[in-house]
Design a protein around this motif. Sequence first.
Motif, mmCIF file in Angstrom:
data_model
loop_
_atom_site.group_PDB
_atom_site.id
_atom_site.type_symbol
_atom_site.label_atom_id
_atom_site.label_comp_id
_atom_site.label_asym_id
_atom_site.label_seq_id
_atom_site.Cartn_x
_atom_site.Cartn_y
_atom_site.Cartn_z
ATOM 1 N N MET A 188 46.117 18.610 59.748
ATOM 2 C CA MET A 188 46.199 19.989 60.227
ATOM 3 C C MET A 188 46.567 19.995 61.711
ATOM 4 O O MET A 188 46.241 19.051 62.446
ATOM 5 N N GLU A 193 39.603 25.646 61.951
ATOM 6 C CA GLU A 193 40.128 26.862 61.315
ATOM 7 C C GLU A 193 39.068 27.424 60.382
ATOM 8 O O GLU A 193 38.460 26.691 59.607
ATOM 9 N N TYR A 196 39.487 30.104 55.633
ATOM 10 C CA TYR A 196 40.536 29.376 54.911
ATOM 11 C C TYR A 196 40.357 29.586 53.408
ATOM 12 O O TYR A 196 39.287 29.353 52.853
ATOM 13 N N SER A 227 39.419 19.030 62.102
ATOM 14 C CA SER A 227 39.917 17.661 62.172
ATOM 15 C C SER A 227 38.810 16.725 62.632
ATOM 16 O O SER A 227 37.997 17.076 63.489
ATOM 17 N N VAL A 245 40.436 15.178 57.589
ATOM 18 C CA VAL A 245 40.119 16.602 57.745
ATOM 19 C C VAL A 245 38.906 16.918 56.879
ATOM 20 O O VAL A 245 38.857 16.528 55.704
#
Length: 317
Positions: A188, A193, A196, A227, A245
Amino acid sequence: FIVNSRTMSSHSRYPRRIWMKPMIFISVILTLQVSHVSCFFTRGTFAPVRAPPPVDASVLFAKKGGKKKGAGGKNKNKKQSGFAWAQDFTLAPFESSEGRSLSSLLCSSYESRTGKSLDGELRGAADLPKVLWKSRATCVLVVAEGPEPVRYANVAALECLGLSEGTFGELVGAKSFAGGSVDFPGKMAKKYESGYTKKVFRANSDVSDETGARKIDITICDACRWSLEKATLVDGKFVAESAGVAYAWSSWTEGDETVNVDGTRMTVVDPEKIQERIEEQGALVRKLKEEDGLGNKDPAVMAAVATLLKLKAMLPE
């Protein structure tokens, strides 16, 4: 002991045979006493030993009776050697050194990026990798680029994908997944993030679960991913190296059902029928408590109340 009466001691008034008789009597008594004491202390030492009864030699060398076990008379329960046992033994992710280091890394990196813990039970846990492995609050999975993409998955994530605690080897470290294809990107651009949503499992059309029901696609909802990086010493300097990830989620969809990590399932409801579903669910809660006699802490009551609260949250404001 009879001596001549003329043989007398010059300094004794009585013949020798007169004073010899008491001495003989006393010596006999003493001899008997010593013999009695000696027999007392040695009692049992010289007791006769009985020989064991004779045994027929045919009994000693006779074969054991009974049915043979397995083909060729071999015992199926025969113990394995240490090397064979080690080959068949598989460590769970929280037991292996790689799994434990990866568990600690994903927990610490999530907390450093969000300022909170993945699970409240993880704070101050004596055995963090084991608590994360058994967590029922969130599904956690780690993937990386390569032929064996899935590096880690806890029990909740395995159950989400139709597996169990004992079958993690079919997903973790495997090159392919027999039930279907798993699609978790192993790279990524961002560091973190949230919100999702993605279809992560596509079931094979010819595969069914243990109950015979057809497996269906799975889409994770409102998940977060970040990450993973670990420091590696290269040429005398520490360099950040990608470890994959990490994904964490607590709800997903299976067809027209929304499933929560606690096992609660909800079907997509027409907004016009939400009130009707609320009344039906409320009646179920009352039945469990009043007719079945279950308490508020009973798992069935708690699950029914959780569904009722979710339905009420769907009412238009």
